[in-house]
Scaffold this motif. Sequence first.
Motif, PDB file in Angstrom:
ATOM      1  N   ALA A  44       0.815  -1.217   0.000  1.00 52.04           N
ATOM      2  CA  ALA A  44       0.000   0.000   0.000  1.00 52.04           C
ATOM      3  C   ALA A  44       0.845   1.263   0.000  1.00 52.04           C
ATOM      4  O   ALA A  44       0.518   2.224  -0.710  1.00 52.04           O
ATOM      5  N   LEU A  45       1.913   1.279   0.767  1.00 44.16           N
ATOM      6  CA  LEU A  45       2.712   2.496   0.885  1.00 44.16           C
ATOM      7  C   LEU A  45       3.340   2.923  -0.444  1.00 44.16           C
ATOM      8  O   LEU A  45       3.109   4.050  -0.895  1.00 44.16           O
ATOM      9  N   PRO A  46       4.108   2.069  -1.118  1.00 49.50           N
ATOM     10  CA  PRO A  46       4.707   2.541  -2.373  1.00 49.50           C
ATOM     11  C   PRO A  46       3.675   2.817  -3.470  1.00 49.50           C
ATOM     12  O   PRO A  46       3.858   3.734  -4.272  1.00 49.50           O
ATOM     13  N   TRP A  47       2.601   2.051  -3.507  1.00 47.20           N
ATOM     14  CA  TRP A  47       1.589   2.294  -4.534  1.00 47.20           C
ATOM     15  C   TRP A  47       0.837   3.587  -4.259  1.00 47.20           C
ATOM     16  O   TRP A  47       0.461   4.296  -5.194  1.00 47.20           O
ATOM     17  N   THR A  48       0.610   3.918  -3.006  1.00 47.21           N
ATOM     18  CA  THR A  48      -0.030   5.188  -2.668  1.00 47.21           C
ATOM     19  C   THR A  48       0.889   6.357  -3.004  1.00 47.21           C
ATOM     20  O   THR A  48       0.442   7.385  -3.530  1.00 47.21           O
ATOM     21  N   VAL A  49       2.174   6.209  -2.725  1.00 45.68           N
ATOM     22  CA  VAL A  49       3.150   7.241  -3.107  1.00 45.68           C
ATOM     23  C   VAL A  49       3.171   7.393  -4.620  1.00 45.68           C
ATOM     24  O   VAL A  49       3.203   8.519  -5.143  1.00 45.68           O
ATOM     25  N   ALA A  50       3.127   6.280  -5.347  1.00 44.93           N
ATOM     26  CA  ALA A  50       3.112   6.333  -6.813  1.00 44.93           C
ATOM     27  C   ALA A  50       1.882   7.083  -7.321  1.00 44.93           C
ATOM     28  O   ALA A  50       1.975   7.869  -8.276  1.00 44.93           O
ATOM     29  N   VAL A  51       0.736   6.852  -6.703  1.00 44.85           N
ATOM     30  CA  VAL A  51      -0.485   7.570  -7.097  1.00 44.85           C
ATOM     31  C   VAL A  51      -0.297   9.069  -6.895  1.00 44.85           C
ATOM     32  O   VAL A  51      -0.656   9.876  -7.767  1.00 44.85           O
ATOM     33  N   CYS A  52       0.267   9.444  -5.762  1.00 44.64           N
ATOM     34  CA  CYS A  52       0.491  10.879  -5.487  1.00 44.64           C
ATOM     35  C   CYS A  52       1.448  11.492  -6.508  1.00 44.64           C
ATOM     36  O   CYS A  52       1.199  12.596  -7.013  1.00 44.64           O
ATOM     37  N   ILE A  53       2.523  10.797  -6.812  1.00 42.04           N
ATOM     38  CA  ILE A  53       3.476  11.295  -7.814  1.00 42.04           C
ATOM     39  C   ILE A  53       2.802  11.386  -9.177  1.00 42.04           C
ATOM     40  O   ILE A  53       2.963  12.386  -9.897  1.00 42.04           O
ATOM     41  N   ASN A  54       2.050  10.348  -9.545  1.00 44.70           N
ATOM     42  CA  ASN A  54       1.347  10.360 -10.833  1.00 44.70           C
ATOM     43  C   ASN A  54       0.372  11.525 -10.925  1.00 44.70           C
ATOM     44  O   ASN A  54       0.298  12.208 -11.953  1.00 44.70           O
ATOM     45  N   LEU A  55      -0.384  11.746  -9.853  1.00 47.59           N
ATOM     46  CA  LEU A  55      -1.339  12.860  -9.867  1.00 47.59           C
ATOM     47  C   LEU A  55      -0.625  14.201  -9.998  1.00 47.59           C
ATOM     48  O   LEU A  55      -1.095  15.091 -10.714  1.00 47.59           O
ATOM     49  N   TYR A  56       0.499  14.338  -9.314  1.00 45.35           N
ATOM     50  CA  TYR A  56       1.269  15.573  -9.440  1.00 45.35           C
ATOM     51  C   TYR A  56       1.759  15.765 -10.881  1.00 45.35           C
ATOM     52  O   TYR A  56       1.620  16.848 -11.454  1.00 45.35           O
ATOM     53  N   MET A  57       2.327  14.717 -11.457  1.00 44.16           N
ATOM     54  CA  MET A  57       2.843  14.813 -12.825  1.00 44.16           C
ATOM     55  C   MET A  57       1.719  15.110 -13.819  1.00 44.16           C
ATOM     56  O   MET A  57       1.904  15.896 -14.754  1.00 44.16           O
ATOM     57  N   ILE A  58       0.573  14.488 -13.627  1.00 42.52           N
ATOM     58  CA  ILE A  58      -0.574  14.753 -14.503  1.00 42.52           C
ATOM     59  C   ILE A  58      -1.007  16.201 -14.363  1.00 42.52           C
ATOM     60  O   ILE A  58      -1.324  16.865 -15.366  1.00 42.52           O
ATOM     61  N   SER A  59      -1.011  16.725 -13.141  1.00 40.89           N
ATOM     62  CA  SER A  59      -1.425  18.115 -12.941  1.00 40.89           C
ATOM     63  C   SER A  59      -0.456  19.102 -13.583  1.00 40.89           C
ATOM     64  O   SER A  59      -0.856  20.185 -13.998  1.00 40.89           O
ATOM     65  N   VAL A  60       0.809  18.735 -13.665  1.00 37.75           N
ATOM     66  CA  VAL A  60       1.799  19.604 -14.286  1.00 37.75           C
ATOM     67  C   VAL A  60       1.611  19.652 -15.799  1.00 37.75           C
ATOM     68  O   VAL A  60       1.740  20.705 -16.438  1.00 37.75           O
ATOM     69  N   VAL A  61       1.267  18.500 -16.376  1.00 40.88           N
ATOM     70  CA  VAL A  61       1.126  18.398 -17.836  1.00 40.88           C
ATOM     71  C   VAL A  61      -0.229  18.897 -18.325  1.00 40.88           C
ATOM     72  O   VAL A  61      -0.334  19.485 -19.395  1.00 40.88           O
ATOM     73  N   ALA A  62      -1.262  18.624 -17.548  1.00 40.79           N
ATOM     74  CA  ALA A  62      -2.630  18.937 -17.986  1.00 40.79           C
ATOM     75  C   ALA A  62      -2.957  20.406 -17.915  1.00 40.79           C
ATOM     76  O   ALA A  62      -2.415  21.237 -17.358  1.00 40.79           O
TER      77      ALA A  62
END
Length: 116
Positions: free
Chosen positions: A98-116
């Motif tokens: 759960a911990l690394p996958w939750t961190v991955a979700v947060c990073i992914n959401l941040y990266m998506i927000s930067v691009v979108a």
Amino acid sequence: MGSDAPYWHHRLPVDVTSLGFERLLWVVVAIALVGDVATTFAGLYLGLSESNPVARGAIDGYGLGGMLALKGFAVGVALLCRPLLPQVYRPIIPAGLALPWTVAVCINLYMISVVA
């Protein structure tokens, strides 16, 4: 040095057992897994790239099926290792997913927000 002051005991409003805590963490694993897969593919659709070389190879070779197989393999290994631990330590298994996958979700959401 000692203290005669009373100890403060904080209790949660519900009784939490290691089994109940483990079940809660497995729910977090499922949510994080879905979130990681969804945000990864959303990011890929927007032109981002997968930074994990193992996941990148699975996605490049087999697409969504490869990513799901990779996640399924991780969950399978976790489930196979679970009985090797005493009951009180078993919540470590889902927490380790759960911990690394939750961190991955947060990073992914941040990266998506930067691009979108």
